[in-house]
Design a protein around this motif. Structure first.
Motif, PDB file in Angstrom:
ATOM      1  N   GLU A 150      -2.670  -3.568  17.993  1.00  0.00           N
ATOM      2  CA  GLU A 150      -3.225  -2.209  17.956  1.00  0.00           C
ATOM      3  C   GLU A 150      -4.542  -2.156  18.708  1.00  0.00           C
ATOM      4  O   GLU A 150      -4.812  -1.208  19.459  1.00  0.00           O
ATOM      5  CB  GLU A 150      -3.433  -1.769  16.508  1.00  0.00           C
ATOM      6  CG  GLU A 150      -2.152  -1.487  15.737  1.00  0.00           C
ATOM      7  CD  GLU A 150      -2.439  -1.067  14.305  1.00  0.00           C
ATOM      8  OE1 GLU A 150      -3.638  -0.942  13.944  1.00  0.00           O
ATOM      9  OE2 GLU A 150      -1.479  -0.882  13.545  1.00  0.00           O
ATOM     10  N   GLU A 186      -9.975  11.295  19.907  1.00  0.00           N
ATOM     11  CA  GLU A 186      -9.006  10.674  19.011  1.00  0.00           C
ATOM     12  C   GLU A 186      -8.988   9.162  19.201  1.00  0.00           C
ATOM     13  O   GLU A 186      -8.895   8.400  18.227  1.00  0.00           O
ATOM     14  CB  GLU A 186      -7.617  11.269  19.269  1.00  0.00           C
ATOM     15  CG  GLU A 186      -7.477  12.711  18.787  1.00  0.00           C
ATOM     16  CD  GLU A 186      -6.157  13.326  19.211  1.00  0.00           C
ATOM     17  OE1 GLU A 186      -5.373  12.641  19.892  1.00  0.00           O
ATOM     18  OE2 GLU A 186      -5.909  14.495  18.860  1.00  0.00           O
ATOM     19  N   ALA A 190      -9.882   6.286  16.392  1.00  0.00           N
ATOM     20  CA  ALA A 190      -8.951   5.198  16.079  1.00  0.00           C
ATOM     21  C   ALA A 190      -9.616   3.837  16.254  1.00  0.00           C
ATOM     22  O   ALA A 190      -9.424   2.928  15.436  1.00  0.00           O
ATOM     23  CB  ALA A 190      -7.712   5.302  16.964  1.00  0.00           C
ATOM     24  N   ALA A 193     -12.012   3.163  13.376  1.00  0.00           N
ATOM     25  CA  ALA A 193     -11.311   2.841  12.136  1.00  0.00           C
ATOM     26  C   ALA A 193     -10.719   1.435  12.169  1.00  0.00           C
ATOM     27  O   ALA A 193     -10.659   0.749  11.144  1.00  0.00           O
ATOM     28  CB  ALA A 193     -10.191   3.861  11.894  1.00  0.00           C
ATOM     29  N   ASP A 235     -18.220   5.683  11.395  1.00  0.00           N
ATOM     30  CA  ASP A 235     -16.781   5.590  11.172  1.00  0.00           C
ATOM     31  C   ASP A 235     -16.264   6.859  10.499  1.00  0.00           C
ATOM     32  O   ASP A 235     -15.249   7.435  10.900  1.00  0.00           O
ATOM     33  CB  ASP A 235     -16.444   4.389  10.281  1.00  0.00           C
ATOM     34  CG  ASP A 235     -16.718   3.051  10.963  1.00  0.00           C
ATOM     35  OD1 ASP A 235     -16.848   3.036  12.200  1.00  0.00           O
ATOM     36  OD2 ASP A 235     -16.803   2.041  10.249  1.00  0.00           O
ATOM     37  N   CYS A 239     -13.816  10.051  12.012  1.00  0.00           N
ATOM     38  CA  CYS A 239     -12.599  10.564  11.373  1.00  0.00           C
ATOM     39  C   CYS A 239     -12.695  12.066  11.151  1.00  0.00           C
ATOM     40  O   CYS A 239     -11.751  12.817  11.436  1.00  0.00           O
ATOM     41  CB  CYS A 239     -12.359   9.852  10.041  1.00  0.00           C
ATOM     42  SG  CYS A 239     -11.856   8.123  10.194  1.00  0.00           S
ATOM     43  N   THR A 244      -9.751  14.822  10.080  1.00  0.00           N
ATOM     44  CA  THR A 244      -9.239  14.016   8.973  1.00  0.00           C
ATOM     45  C   THR A 244      -9.912  14.416   7.661  1.00  0.00           C
ATOM     46  O   THR A 244     -11.126  14.614   7.612  1.00  0.00           O
ATOM     47  CB  THR A 244      -9.504  12.520   9.237  1.00  0.00           C
ATOM     48  OG1 THR A 244      -8.958  12.172  10.510  1.00  0.00           O
ATOM     49  CG2 THR A 244      -8.861  11.649   8.179  1.00  0.00           C
ATOM     50  N   ALA A 248      -7.760  11.075   3.588  1.00  0.00           N
ATOM     51  CA  ALA A 248      -7.111  10.405   4.717  1.00  0.00           C
ATOM     52  C   ALA A 248      -8.071   9.431   5.392  1.00  0.00           C
ATOM     53  O   ALA A 248      -7.670   8.338   5.816  1.00  0.00           O
ATOM     54  CB  ALA A 248      -6.602  11.426   5.724  1.00  0.00           C
ATOM     55  N   ALA A 249      -9.342   9.818   5.495  1.00  0.00           N
ATOM     56  CA  ALA A 249     -10.343   8.928   6.083  1.00  0.00           C
ATOM     57  C   ALA A 249     -10.506   7.677   5.226  1.00  0.00           C
ATOM     58  O   ALA A 249     -10.646   6.570   5.751  1.00  0.00           O
ATOM     59  CB  ALA A 249     -11.675   9.651   6.216  1.00  0.00           C
ATOM     60  N   ASP A 251      -8.252   6.295   3.329  1.00  0.00           N
ATOM     61  CA  ASP A 251      -7.081   5.450   3.546  1.00  0.00           C
ATOM     62  C   ASP A 251      -7.161   4.735   4.894  1.00  0.00           C
ATOM     63  O   ASP A 251      -6.833   3.554   5.013  1.00  0.00           O
ATOM     64  CB  ASP A 251      -5.820   6.309   3.477  1.00  0.00           C
ATOM     65  CG  ASP A 251      -4.545   5.486   3.603  1.00  0.00           C
ATOM     66  OD1 ASP A 251      -4.304   4.647   2.729  1.00  0.00           O
ATOM     67  OD2 ASP A 251      -3.809   5.697   4.580  1.00  0.00           O
ATOM     68  N   ARG A 252      -7.620   5.440   5.892  1.00  0.00           N
ATOM     69  CA  ARG A 252      -7.694   4.885   7.249  1.00  0.00           C
ATOM     70  C   ARG A 252      -8.736   3.781   7.343  1.00  0.00           C
ATOM     71  O   ARG A 252      -8.545   2.791   8.054  1.00  0.00           O
ATOM     72  CB  ARG A 252      -8.035   6.022   8.209  1.00  0.00           C
ATOM     73  CG  ARG A 252      -7.914   5.706   9.672  1.00  0.00           C
ATOM     74  CD  ARG A 252      -8.162   6.964  10.474  1.00  0.00           C
ATOM     75  NE  ARG A 252      -7.867   6.765  11.883  1.00  0.00           N
ATOM     76  CZ  ARG A 252      -8.015   7.702  12.819  1.00  0.00           C
ATOM     77  NH1 ARG A 252      -8.432   8.912  12.479  1.00  0.00           N
ATOM     78  NH2 ARG A 252      -7.740   7.455  14.065  1.00  0.00           N
ATOM     79  N   LEU A 253      -9.838   3.948   6.620  1.00  0.00           N
ATOM     80  CA  LEU A 253     -10.954   3.005   6.715  1.00  0.00           C
ATOM     81  C   LEU A 253     -10.932   1.934   5.621  1.00  0.00           C
ATOM     82  O   LEU A 253     -11.783   1.043   5.620  1.00  0.00           O
ATOM     83  CB  LEU A 253     -12.283   3.766   6.639  1.00  0.00           C
ATOM     84  CG  LEU A 253     -12.536   4.780   7.763  1.00  0.00           C
ATOM     85  CD1 LEU A 253     -13.766   5.611   7.459  1.00  0.00           C
ATOM     86  CD2 LEU A 253     -12.685   4.069   9.102  1.00  0.00           C
TER      87      LEU A 253
END
Length: 290
Positions: A150, A186, A190, A193, A235, A239, A244, A248-249, A251-253
């Motif tokens: 990724e 975006e 990404a 994160a 960070d 998001c 976001t 959701a942020a 969960d992403r972080l």
């Protein structure tokens, strides 16, 4: 292409965990060589000889080759007596004195990327608990490889977007420029994160360096005000900037929702903002976000 230093370190960590969790005295493994249908044994742990070092295991051959071809784990209680595997590599296995051997695939996005082995120097069954522990060690390595994949994919995309943003685009419509800038934002979010999840310090530093480049890309006029935000505040703002939600942020972080809220409140206070949108706008004016 040879396994790079970071991948080698990740493989060594997986082999150490495999031995620790299973009690097996020997562990070794390697990744599939790019463009070739074979696994090259690159890391050894607990071995007494170098007979297995750099061994190329072709798909379908031997225990590891069978595991690579079927993409599922397999074990034999007596390697040399087993009729369920072929025996192209008996000389190397015998030189190390191995008898009971298991192998588990390392699967990333449905593709076998490598094989981990564990072994004993005596003949005895390797039960389900041992095999399950070996599978868990492989899962850890899989996650590390996913994060690296990724990271490199995002780096390539972000650099491409940053270069396009930095060029003069005479004749390009305002709508097209706005769309390109949104994609850049975006990509920035990404990268921010993903960076904390990257174990390799060199790769993590490279991700953050590209983030700085993207944040400095040409855009609306910057304010002269200097604001210092912590990495985590950035960070969270990155998001928020792409729409976001706090949940959701989080969960992403990899954070709790309340922690995300705390970082956001702190960033808003430093930026003199009363709303999330004002905070994003202020951060962009200060050159902290693209």
């Amino acid at each position: 292409m040879a396994t790079d230093a970071a991948e080698a370190a990740q493989m060594r960590g997986a082999l150490m965990r495999l031995r620790r969790e299973t009690g097996l005295v020997v562990a070794f493994g390697g990744l599939v060589e790019p463009g070739r249908d074979q696994v090259r044994i690159s890391e050894l742990n607990g071995t007494r000889t170098t007979s297995l070092s750099a061994l190329a295991v072709s798909s379908g051959n031997g225990l590891g080759g069978k595991v690579a071809a079927l993409a599922r784990p397999y074990a034999v209680s007596d390697y040399f007596a087993s009729r369920r595997i072929s025996h192209e590599y008996d000389t190397a296995v015998a030189a190390e004195g191995l008898r009971s051997v298991l192998a588990v695939p390392v699967v990333v996005r449905r593709r076998v990327r490598g094989v981990l082995y564990g072994a004993l120097r005596s003949v005895q069954p390797l039960g389900d608990r041992t095999l399950s522990a070996a599978v868990e060690a492989a899962r850890d390595l899989e996650q590390s490889l996913v994060v690296r994949d990724e990271a490199y994919g995002l780096l390539a995309a972000a650099r491409s977007l940053g270069a396009a943003e930095g060029h003069e685009r005479s004749g390009t419509s305002e709508r097209a420029q706005s769309s390109a800038r949104e994609r850049l934002r975006e990509a920035y979010g990404a990268l921010r994160a993903l960076a904390p999840r990257v174990a390799d310090p060199v790769l993590r530093a490279e991700l953050l360096s590209v983030c700085e480049t993207l944040a400095a890309s040409p855009g609306p006029p910057r304010s002269a005000r200097r604001v210092r935000l912590t990495p985590r505040e950035l960070d969270v703002l990155a998001c928020v900037a792409v729409g976001t939600t706090n949940a959701a942020a989080a969960d992403r972080l990899g954070l709790r929702a309340e922690t995300v809220k705390a970082y956001l409140r702190s960033a808003m206070r430093k930026l003199g903002a009363r709303t999330r949108l004002e905070a994003v706008v202020a951060a962009r004016r200060a050159g902290l976000l693209p």
